[in-house]
Design an enzyme around this catalytic site. Structure first.
Site, PDB file in Angstrom:
ATOM      1  N   LEU A  89       0.826  -1.205   0.000  1.00 26.09           N
ATOM      2  CA  LEU A  89       0.000   0.000   0.000  1.00 26.09           C
ATOM      3  C   LEU A  89       0.866   1.263   0.000  1.00 26.09           C
ATOM      4  O   LEU A  89       0.529   2.277  -0.631  1.00 26.09           O
ATOM      5  CB  LEU A  89      -0.896  -0.021   1.250  1.00 26.09           C
ATOM      6  N   GLN A 244       1.149  -5.098  -9.087  1.00 26.71           N
ATOM      7  CA  GLN A 244       1.535  -5.186  -7.676  1.00 26.71           C
ATOM      8  C   GLN A 244       0.643  -6.113  -6.837  1.00 26.71           C
ATOM      9  O   GLN A 244       1.127  -6.827  -5.965  1.00 26.71           O
ATOM     10  CB  GLN A 244       1.540  -3.772  -7.069  1.00 26.71           C
TER      11      GLN A 244
END
Length: 292
Positions: A89, A244
């Site tokens: 994140l 990702q």
């Protein structure tokens, strides 16, 4: 002397986070109020006075950590990074801090990411587990031998790797890893298999949002999770960001590459001290500090 700024990921939240920042800085207050409007609820109320349990809500956790880190970075005096990186994140925080993404666009993407990940978690019983005391290669090799989906997900530091996948496959892998000499291999209290193929539906959903968002050339290179390499081209950054959710976080390799490229001081920006600990283990020769 090159300065590297790093941004934490999920799990760094704590009750009362960023409350002092909000009170002490008018620009910070404005950014937080803007975030409340964008999200459609007062996330600041949960951050400043919510319980640990309330902070764990999907719609809160990721945006809260992002906001704490980004508002800090945007209101720091003399913020002039030579390079940036973020853990999972935290990569979104790093992109906003390095001016590759506008604040509001970064927040919208993080919120979309949180909700897409929750949907993917609900679809398949899945989890993650921390493995301590084995070489990365050994962990990878054992995961490949397990029936079902289980992969190396977070290369956190030497001797600490997180695996991710279907619940049953992760449990079998933990048993096999302990038999192979791991000091510990224990499931983590997470809602799903982040950074694994099971996040593909979330990746596709988030990918559409990323594709539709404008990215600028950042003010410094960003070392991205999936490659552990520096990037400044907006199209490359977007592609790596899309990969990702299903790809591993190569944090050990990222920090080593930043040091090889001249980083001598690492500053963690945001809640907690997790990354400071990891950087010290990966590169004991560098200076490490944090701003909360």
């Amino acid at each position: 002397m090159k300065k590297a700024y790093v941004f934490p990921g999920q799990g760094s939240q704590f009750p009362g986070m960023a409350a002092e920042l909000y009170r002490s800085h008018p620009d910070a207050m404005n950014l937080f109020e803007q975030a409340n409007e964008i999200l459609g609820f007062r996330i600041t109320d949960v951050m400043f006075s919510g319980t640990e349990e309330e902070l764990k809500q999907t719609k809160v956790t990721q945006p809260a950590i992002f906001l704490h880190s980004v508002v800090l970075a945007l209101t720091l005096e003399n913020f002039a990074p030579d390079m940036v990186a973020g853990h999972s994140l935290g990569e979104f925080s790093a992109l906003v801090a390095a001016r590759a993404l506008r604040f509001e666009d970064g927040l919208k993407l993080v919120y979309a990411r949180a909700m897409a990940m929750q949907e993917a978690c609900d679809a398949v019983p899945s989890t993650m587990a921390a493995v301590l005391g084995l070489d990365d290669e050994k962990v990878e090799e054992i995961c490949k031998q397990i029936d079902g989906i289980v992969v190396a997900a977070n290369y956190n530091c030497p001797g600490q790797l997180v695996i991710s996948g279907e619940k049953e496959a992760v449990q079998k892998a933990c048993d096999a890893l302990k038999a192979a000499g791991a000091k510990r291999a224990l499931p983590l209290p997470v809602g799903g298999a982040f950074h694994s193929p099971l996040m593909q539906p979330a990746s596709e959903q988030l990918g559409k949002a990323i594709a539709a968002t404008h990215f600028n050339t950042p003010i410094c290179p960003i070392y991205q999770n999936v490659t552990a390499r520096p990037h400044t081209d907006p199209e490359e950054i977007k592609a790596n960001l899309m990969a990702q959710l299903t790809g591993p976080v190569r944090w050990t390799q990222t920090v080593k590459n930043m040091v090889a490229d001249g980083a001598t001081v690492f500053t963690e920006v945001g809640p907690g001290k997790v990354l400071q600990g990891l950087v010290r283990k990966i590169a004991p020769e560098v200076e490490v500090n944090g701003i909360q």
